[in-house]
Design a protein around this motif. Structure first.
Motif, PDB file in Angstrom:
ATOM      1  N   MET A  50       0.816  -1.203   0.000  1.00  0.00           N
ATOM      2  CA  MET A  50       0.000   0.000   0.000  1.00  0.00           C
ATOM      3  C   MET A  50       0.857   1.263   0.000  1.00  0.00           C
ATOM      4  SD  MET A  50      -2.920  -1.367   2.628  1.00  0.00           S
ATOM      5  CE  MET A  50      -3.822   0.177   2.769  1.00  0.00           C
ATOM      6  N   ALA A  51       1.929   1.260   0.770  1.00  0.00           N
ATOM      7  CA  ALA A  51       2.803   2.437   0.823  1.00  0.00           C
ATOM      8  C   ALA A  51       3.473   2.681  -0.521  1.00  0.00           C
ATOM      9  CB  ALA A  51       3.848   2.271   1.921  1.00  0.00           C
ATOM     10  N   ASP A  52       3.740   1.609  -1.256  1.00  0.00           N
ATOM     11  CA  ASP A  52       4.360   1.748  -2.579  1.00  0.00           C
ATOM     12  C   ASP A  52       3.395   2.295  -3.619  1.00  0.00           C
ATOM     13  OD1 ASP A  52       6.753   0.774  -1.615  1.00  0.00           O
ATOM     14  OD2 ASP A  52       6.480  -1.253  -2.416  1.00  0.00           O
ATOM     15  N   GLU A  53       2.105   2.011  -3.470  1.00  0.00           N
ATOM     16  CA  GLU A  53       1.137   2.323  -4.517  1.00  0.00           C
ATOM     17  C   GLU A  53       0.248   3.531  -4.237  1.00  0.00           C
ATOM     18  OE1 GLU A  53      -0.987  -1.137  -5.975  1.00  0.00           O
ATOM     19  OE2 GLU A  53       0.664  -2.430  -5.325  1.00  0.00           O
ATOM     20  N   LEU A  54       0.143   3.952  -2.986  1.00  0.00           N
ATOM     21  CA  LEU A  54      -0.731   5.079  -2.653  1.00  0.00           C
ATOM     22  C   LEU A  54       0.083   6.346  -2.427  1.00  0.00           C
ATOM     23  CD1 LEU A  54      -3.193   3.331  -0.170  1.00  0.00           C
ATOM     24  CD2 LEU A  54      -3.628   3.952  -2.547  1.00  0.00           C
TER      25      LEU A  54
END
Length: 106
Positions: A50-54
């Motif tokens: 999630m941290a990579d994509e948001l």
């Protein structure tokens, strides 16, 4: 002139120092998912994805789910988490979160 450059360097160091000591978005997200009741392994896996994509703005919106704290619920399930995330009305946050949950569950 030397004194001004020294002062500028000192101010820059003071401004940049808090960013070095603060937690990364991934670690904050992982901690929040764990506090919500997800198992640590699942929370860590999901937080990474999630941290990579948001974006940071989207991650901040997820902070509004602070009401998911473990003390308020008997058991956090992925279904319950996704229900709360869907309530944010951001299709990208929902897609990334549900995709991360699916990939991490396998």
């Amino acid at each position: 002139m030397i004194r001004i450059s020294s002062l500028v360097a000192l101010v820059a160091a003071i401004v940049l120092l808090p960013s070095c000591t603060s937690l990364s978005p991934e670690s904050r997200l992982r901690s929040g998912l764990e506090e919500a009741g997800l198992p640590p392994k699942m929370a860590g896996c999901m937080a990474k994805r999630m941290a990579d994509e948001l974006s940071l703005t989207q991650l901040r919106r997820l902070q509004s789910l602070a009401s998911l704290r473990k003390s308020h619920m008997e058991e956090m399930t992925i279904e319950r988490l996704l229900h709360k995330v869907r309530a944010l009305k951001d299709p990208e946050i929902f897609a990334v979160t549900s995709g991360a949950a699916l990939r991490c569950a396998l």
